[in-house]
Design an enzyme around this catalytic site. Structure first.
Site, PDB file in Angstrom:
ATOM      1  N   GLN A 110     -14.290   2.540   0.439  1.00 11.97           N
ATOM      2  CA  GLN A 110     -13.758   1.999  -0.955  1.00 11.97           C
ATOM      3  C   GLN A 110     -13.541   3.197  -1.706  1.00 11.97           C
ATOM      4  O   GLN A 110     -14.280   3.950  -2.052  1.00 11.97           O
ATOM      5  CB  GLN A 110     -14.469   0.882  -1.098  1.00 11.97           C
ATOM      6  N   ASP A 164       0.921  -1.134   0.049  1.00 14.01           N
ATOM      7  CA  ASP A 164       0.034   0.003  -0.024  1.00 14.01           C
ATOM      8  C   ASP A 164       1.048   1.032  -0.065  1.00 14.01           C
ATOM      9  O   ASP A 164       1.741   1.215   0.726  1.00 14.01           O
ATOM     10  CB  ASP A 164      -0.807   0.016   1.364  1.00 14.01           C
ATOM     11  N   HIS A 178      -7.223  -5.570   2.095  1.00 15.43           N
ATOM     12  CA  HIS A 178      -5.942  -5.097   2.903  1.00 15.43           C
ATOM     13  C   HIS A 178      -5.397  -5.962   3.952  1.00 15.43           C
ATOM     14  O   HIS A 178      -5.934  -6.533   4.880  1.00 15.43           O
ATOM     15  CB  HIS A 178      -6.356  -3.757   3.732  1.00 15.43           C
ATOM     16  N   HIS A 231     -10.614  -5.450  -3.302  1.00 20.57           N
ATOM     17  CA  HIS A 231      -8.896  -5.735  -2.547  1.00 20.57           C
ATOM     18  C   HIS A 231      -9.260  -5.847  -1.275  1.00 20.57           C
ATOM     19  O   HIS A 231      -9.882  -5.276  -0.460  1.00 20.57           O
ATOM     20  CB  HIS A 231      -8.269  -4.491  -3.083  1.00 20.57           C
ATOM     21  N   ASN A 242     -12.793  -2.884   2.196  1.00 22.33           N
ATOM     22  CA  ASN A 242     -13.680  -1.779   2.413  1.00 22.33           C
ATOM     23  C   ASN A 242     -14.927  -1.964   1.261  1.00 22.33           C
ATOM     24  O   ASN A 242     -14.437  -2.265   0.104  1.00 22.33           O
ATOM     25  CB  ASN A 242     -13.018  -0.501   2.415  1.00 22.33           C
TER      26      ASN A 242
END
Length: 114
Positions: free
Chosen positions: A94, A30, A102, A100, A87
């Protein structure tokens, strides 16, 4: 539907710090990490949001979830633990229309996440 930043990363049109890749998923760091290890894991079969799991083949969803665990093990998080966060939507924060996970770890995490 326009390509998202994750589509572009997956297609190698823009760079990312890739930490794991196989035939099902791509995992990369990230750009705004919230812990020592903060990796995003995206499926190579695109889904826009967590709600799309309803229409996806159960084998694809299962493979994706297993792959997230495989990435965690690859990063050495299996022993001490980690958090997996999805999210969804505006209230869920989101920011990219591509499902995706995390994968967050490398330190003691706090609760509630907030």
């Amino acid at each position: 539907m326009a390509d998202t930043i994750f589509d572009q990363i997956l297609n190698k049109k823009i760079p990312a710090d890739i930490v794991y890749e196989d035939d099902r998923v791509l995992a990369f760091r990230d750009v705004s990490p919230q812990a020592p290890i903060h990796v995003l894991v995206i499926p190579k079969k695109k889904l826009v949001s967590f709600n799309d799991f309803n229409d996806a083949a159960s084998t694809d969803v299962g493979d994706y979830m297993s792959s997230i665990a495989k990435v965690a093990q690859h990063l050495g998080l299996k022993q001490d633990g980690y958090r997996v966060v999805f999210n969804h939507g505006r209230h869920g924060q989101q920011t990219v229309d591509y499902v995706h996970a995390h994968l967050i770890g490398g330190r003691q995490l706090t609760w509630p996440p907030g």
